[in-house]
Design an enzyme around this catalytic site. Structure first.
Site, short mmCIF file in Angstrom:
data_model
loop_
_atom_site.label_atom_id
_atom_site.label_comp_id
_atom_site.label_asym_id
_atom_site.label_seq_id
_atom_site.Cartn_x
_atom_site.Cartn_y
_atom_site.Cartn_z
N LYS A 92 48.30 74.06 108.77
CA LYS A 92 47.61 74.56 109.98
C LYS A 92 48.05 73.72 111.18
CE LYS A 92 44.04 73.92 112.44
NZ LYS A 92 44.56 74.36 113.76
N GLU A 118 46.53 60.01 109.69
CA GLU A 118 47.31 59.38 110.78
C GLU A 118 46.55 59.70 112.06
OE1 GLU A 118 49.91 57.54 110.33
OE2 GLU A 118 50.35 58.01 108.23
N CYS A 154 51.56 59.37 119.80
CA CYS A 154 50.56 58.44 119.26
C CYS A 154 51.04 57.00 119.35
CB CYS A 154 50.24 58.81 117.82
SG CYS A 154 51.71 58.98 116.81
N GLU A 173 41.26 55.80 123.92
CA GLU A 173 42.53 56.53 123.88
C GLU A 173 42.49 57.66 124.91
OE1 GLU A 173 43.59 59.22 120.66
OE2 GLU A 173 45.60 58.37 120.62
P1 NDP Z 1 42.77 66.80 116.99
O1 NDP Z 1 42.18 65.80 116.09
O2 NDP Z 1 41.94 67.48 117.97
O3 NDP Z 1 43.47 67.95 116.15
C1 NDP Z 1 44.42 67.70 115.14
C2 NDP Z 1 44.46 68.90 114.20
O4 NDP Z 1 43.22 68.97 113.52
C3 NDP Z 1 44.62 70.24 114.93
O5 NDP Z 1 45.39 71.11 114.14
C4 NDP Z 1 43.20 70.70 115.03
O6 NDP Z 1 43.11 72.09 115.19
C5 NDP Z 1 42.66 70.26 113.68
N1 NDP Z 1 41.21 70.17 113.58
C6 NDP Z 1 40.29 70.01 114.56
N2 NDP Z 1 39.04 70.00 114.04
C7 NDP Z 1 39.17 70.17 112.70
C8 NDP Z 1 38.25 70.27 111.61
N3 NDP Z 1 36.94 70.20 111.76
N4 NDP Z 1 38.75 70.43 110.38
C9 NDP Z 1 40.08 70.50 110.17
N5 NDP Z 1 41.00 70.45 111.16
C10 NDP Z 1 40.55 70.27 112.41
O7 NDP Z 1 44.01 66.06 117.68
P2 NDP Z 1 44.92 66.63 118.84
O8 NDP Z 1 45.58 67.89 118.39
O9 NDP Z 1 44.13 66.60 120.09
O10 NDP Z 1 46.08 65.52 118.88
C11 NDP Z 1 45.99 64.35 119.58
C12 NDP Z 1 45.55 63.21 118.67
O11 NDP Z 1 46.46 63.08 117.60
C13 NDP Z 1 45.57 61.89 119.40
O12 NDP Z 1 44.41 61.17 119.08
C14 NDP Z 1 46.78 61.19 118.82
O13 NDP Z 1 46.72 59.79 118.85
C15 NDP Z 1 46.79 61.71 117.42
N6 NDP Z 1 48.11 61.57 116.83
C16 NDP Z 1 48.29 60.64 115.84
C17 NDP Z 1 49.54 60.44 115.30
C18 NDP Z 1 49.78 59.43 114.22
O14 NDP Z 1 50.81 59.50 113.58
N7 NDP Z 1 48.87 58.51 113.97
C19 NDP Z 1 50.70 61.21 115.78
C20 NDP Z 1 50.39 62.17 116.79
C21 NDP Z 1 49.13 62.33 117.30
P3 NDP Z 1 42.98 72.76 116.63
O15 NDP Z 1 43.84 72.02 117.56
O16 NDP Z 1 43.47 74.13 116.37
O17 NDP Z 1 41.55 72.67 116.97
#
Ligand code: NDP
Length: 485
Positions: free
Chosen positions: A172, A247, A281, A385
């Site tokens: 997803k 992550e 990130c 962040e």
């Molecule tokens: P989110 O946590 O909002 O979303 C990540 C994914 O999780 C999306 O596909 C989102 O879907 C999905 N999601 C949201 N809620 C749920 C739930 N209840 N159950 C299952 N899946 C869910 O992150 P962002 O997309 O806003 O990305 C930014 C974040 O990602 C930043 O905090 C960044 O630091 C982190 N990140 C970490 C990395 C690492 O390697 N440590 C690398 C890159 C980013 P949808 O968007 O469709 O709601």
């Protein structure tokens, strides 16, 4: 305008409810695609397809699956320009960055794991009277949930090792950036990857994502995203004893000692701060500079930041595009206002003015790269962040003080240290609470190395052997009477 479907059992399908979501280009704010707004029943269908495909896929040899990975890499490589254009449109990142980073790495993720898989040998442990043989088997059907900042790059980083180890997939992507995941689905369809091995579900995190977390037949969840969402993932999946890889977010430090080569430290700090509009990130958004060179560094840093060319993501010369969405723009801007309230001095940026193109009619989620001075390292802007083009500057007088400031963060993903004393670079880095530290460089990646965070930045490691371990189960078979011959 793209019409994107879920990819289930080798077919593109709408959500069973018929509901859709719109996908926007953040530079023009125009709708570029509609995607299914999937729910539990769509995840159910995908899991049923994955289960039917599981045995056949697991029965292939590692070499056969590695060959599949190479085929996918070849096919994606032929689509490099299409991937770059699509990613640039969906995320607002510069086309040059999308080519150099997103498209290139999506190909190399498959190539790397194909080759790495072929190098694997079976582990054995000989005893005097018995031989232990370690067998690896797939985990089964795995859920891969990925964010919007590096959409295909981060998805393929999970898909490649998951496929290699014989798992079937329910993926997803973020609903904000669904297009390159769709492109990957089209690619595996063209290649005739066995049906049901790779399934893609589009929709909202709390609906489609949550349904993946909750499904009892999805045995592992590999999640990259924000820390708060990570908590939901852990809370939902851990009681079911699913394997979990998390992550999460970061608030990474860039530490510059007075003996560093100033020019390369400035260039490195700018790159670490503002690549992909600060939405990586690993970006370094807290910059700690030794007092002796603070003023000199600051002047040069601001000069370099002001020279970044922001504008139309599709323009070849653009160095910084938009942030991911108008909503995210408002979030970053709220931190700029907060910085002012906290006593910060804005040295660069802080406004939506462009150096070049400003989008048609002034629309688009553009924000100038923003540098804030005069804030405490414990202020909200320096600890929370923001995940956008905004950094804070701080000075330190001793190594010990720098370490204390860096480690005061609740996050621990990455960092970079700039010094001409490499012995100090390694010693200091080893004391940072963080999964990854670069010395005199940033985002210099060897895909064999462990990647992941500590504290609120996550649990587990990806990369090389760590990815293979996550996507497989080990069985030790102890054979009495065998001498290993
Ligand atoms: P989110 O946590 O909002 O979303 C990540 C994914 O999780 C999306 O596909 C989102 O879907 C999905 N999601 C949201 N809620 C749920 C739930 N209840 N159950 C299952 N899946 C869910 O992150 P962002 O997309 O806003 O990305 C930014 C974040 O990602 C930043 O905090 C960044 O630091 C982190 N990140 C970490 C990395 C690492 O390697 N440590 C690398 C890159 C980013 P949808 O968007 O469709 O709601």
């Amino acid at each position: 305008m793209h019409a994107v479907g879920n990819f289930i059992d080798g077919s593109f399908l709408p959500a069973q409810s018929g509901k859709t979501l719109n996908d926007f280009d953040p530079a023009t704010e125009k709708i570029v695609a509609t995607i299914p707004r999937s729910q539990t029943e769509d995840v159910e269908s995908a899991v049923a397809a994955a289960h039917s495909a599981q045995e056949g896929w697991a029965n292939l040899t590692l070499e056969q699956r590695a060959n599949w990975l190479d085929k996918i890499a070849d096919a994606l490589e032929e689509k490099t320009e299409q991937i770059a254009q699509t990613e640039s449109m969906d995320t607002g990142k510069p086309i040059s960055l999308a080519r150099r980073v997103d498209a290139a790495r999506s190909v190399s993720n498959f190539r790397f794991f194909a080759e790495f898989g072929r190098q694997q040998t079976q582990q054995t442990f000989q005893m005097e009277d018995a031989l232990n043989v370690v067998h690896r088997s797939p985990v089964g059907t795995v859920g891969l949930i990925t964010p919007w900042n590096l959409p295909l790059y981060l998805l393929t980083w999970k898909v490649a090792p998951a496929l290699l180890m014989g798992n079937t997939i329910i993926a997803k992507p973020s609903e904000i950036t669904p297009l390159t995941a769709h492109l990957l689905a089209e690619t595996v369809l063209e290649l005739e990857l066995p049906k049901g091995v790779f399934n893609l579900i589009h929709g909202l995190g709390p609906e489609a994502g949550q349904a993946i977390l909750e499904h009892p037949d999805i045995k592992a969840i590999s999640f990259t995203g924000g820390t708060e969402t990570g908590r939901i993932v852990a809370r939902t999946a851990a009681p079911m004893f699913k394997k979990l890889s998390l992550e999460l977010g970061g608030k990474n430090a860039t530490v510059i000692f007075a003996d560093a080569d100033l020019q390369s430290a400035v260039e490195g700090a700018v790159r670490a701060a503002f690549t992909n509009s600060g939405q990586v990130c690993l970006c370094g958004s807290r910059i700690f500079v030794e007092e002796k060179i603070f003023k000199q560094f600051k002047d040069l840093f601001v000069e370099n930041v002001n020279a970044i060319k922001i504008g139309n993501p599709m323009d070849e010369t653009t160095e910084m595009g938009t942030v991911i969405s108008p909503e995210h723009l408002l979030k970053v801007e709220s931190y700029i206002r907060l910085a002012e309230q906290e006593g910060g001095v804005i040295l660069a940026g802080g406004t939506r003015e462009m150096t070049g193109y400003n989008g048609p009619d002034g629309v688009g989620a553009f924000l100038r790269p923003t540098v804030v001075d005069n804030l405490s390292y414990t202020s909200r802007c320096a600890t929370e962040e923001i995940f956008g083009p905004m950094v804070t500057l701080h000075s330190f007088t001793s190594e010990q003080e720098a370490l204390q400031m860096v480690n005061s963060s609740e996050y621990g993903l990455a960092g970079s240290v700039w010094t001409s004393n490499l012995e100090r670079g390694e010693r200091f880095s080893s004391q940072i609470d963080s999964g990854i530290v670069w010395v005199n460089t940033w985002l210099h990646r060897d895909l064999r190395t462990p990647f992941g965070g500590v504290k609120n930045s996550g649990v587990g490691r990806e990369g090389g052997q760590w990815s293979l371990d996550f996507f497989s189960e080990l069985t030790n078979i102890c054979i009495k009477g065998s001498n290993g011959n």
